[in-house]
Design an enzyme around this catalytic site. Structure first.
Site, short mmCIF file in Angstrom:
data_model
loop_
_atom_site.label_atom_id
_atom_site.label_comp_id
_atom_site.label_asym_id
_atom_site.label_seq_id
_atom_site.Cartn_x
_atom_site.Cartn_y
_atom_site.Cartn_z
CG HIS A 8 -1.97 -1.03 1.22
ND1 HIS A 8 -3.03 -1.00 2.09
CD2 HIS A 8 -2.17 -2.11 0.43
CE1 HIS A 8 -3.82 -2.03 1.86
NE2 HIS A 8 -3.31 -2.72 0.85
CB CYS B 34 -1.89 1.33 6.29
SG CYS B 34 -1.53 0.56 4.69
CB CYS C 218 -6.51 -0.70 5.43
SG CYS C 218 -4.78 -1.22 5.26
CD GLU D 4 -2.01 4.00 3.42
OE1 GLU D 4 -3.17 4.14 3.85
OE2 GLU D 4 -1.74 3.25 2.45
#
Length: 166
Positions: free
Chosen positions: A56, A89, A86, A58
Site C-alpha cells: 500500500h 497500514c 486500513c 502508506e
C-alpha cells in the site's frame, strides 16, 4: 492566500496517487515528513504490480522514510495519505510511532480511523497517534471515484478513462 503545509503535502500525495493510476493501481498516494516538514519518504499503491498485498502507498512511504531516518521509529513525523488508512497500514503507523496521520477521503469499507474500525481511539495501545481526516477530501474522493468508474466502463467495453481525462 497560501495553502497550509497540510494542503501542500496532500497535493503531493495526490500526485503520487495519479501516478499509481497511470501504473494500473488503485490511486492512493502517501508522503511522510518530519516535524520540520521535510519529506522523508513517498509512496504510491503497488500491490497489483508487485504482487504484494502489503504494498500500500502508506507502507511504501513508511519504508522509504524509515530508511532515510535510519530508524524504524519516526517520532514527530506526519504521514499524509489520500485515503483513510486500513488496519494494516494504521497498525504500521502506530508501530512507527508517528505523531500524526492526515488523510483525505474517508473509506467506509476498510477504513481503520473511524470508517469501519477506529484503531487510533483505542486508549490501551502503547502509542497514540493523532489522526485528522478530510484534507482535500473532495479531490481525493473524486480521483478514486473516477478510477472505479473507469474500471466499470472498461468491464462493460466502454472507452478507457485516464487520470488526465477524469
Amino acid at each position: 492566500m497560501s495553502d497550509s503545509p497540510d494542503v501542500i503535502l496532500m497535493r503531493r500525495a495526490l500526485a503520487l496517487a495519479e501516478q499509481a493510476w497511470r501504473d494500473g493501481e488503485v490511486p492512493v498516494g502517501a508522503v511522510v515528513c518530519d516535524a520540520s516538514g521535510r519529506i522523508l519518504g513517498e509512496g504510491a499503491n503497488r500491490p497489483v504490480g508487485s504482487h504484494d498485498p502489503t504494498a500500500h502507498a502508506e507502507i511504501q512511504a513508511l519504508r522509504a522514510a524509515c530508511l532515510a531516518a535510519g530508524n524504524y521509529r519516526l517520532p514527530g513525523a506526519t504521514l499524509y495519505v489520500t485515503l483513510e488508512p486500513c488496519a494494516m497500514c494504521m497498525g504500521a503507523m502506530l508501530h512507527a510511532r508517528l505523531a500524526r496521520v492526515v488523510y483525505g477521503a474517508p473509506d467506509p469499507k476498510t477504513g481503520a480511523c473511524g470508517g469501519v474500525l477506529d484503531l487510533p481511539s483505542i486508549a490501551v495501545l502503547n502509542h497514540q497517534t493523532r489522526v485528522e481526516g478530510g484534507v482535500l477530501a473532495t479531490e481525493c474522493g473524486e480521483l478514486l471515484r473516477a478510477f472505479f468508474r473507469q474500471k466499470r466502463e472498461a468491464a462493460r467495453g466502454g472507452p478507457p478513462l485516464t487520470s488526465e481525462s477524469a
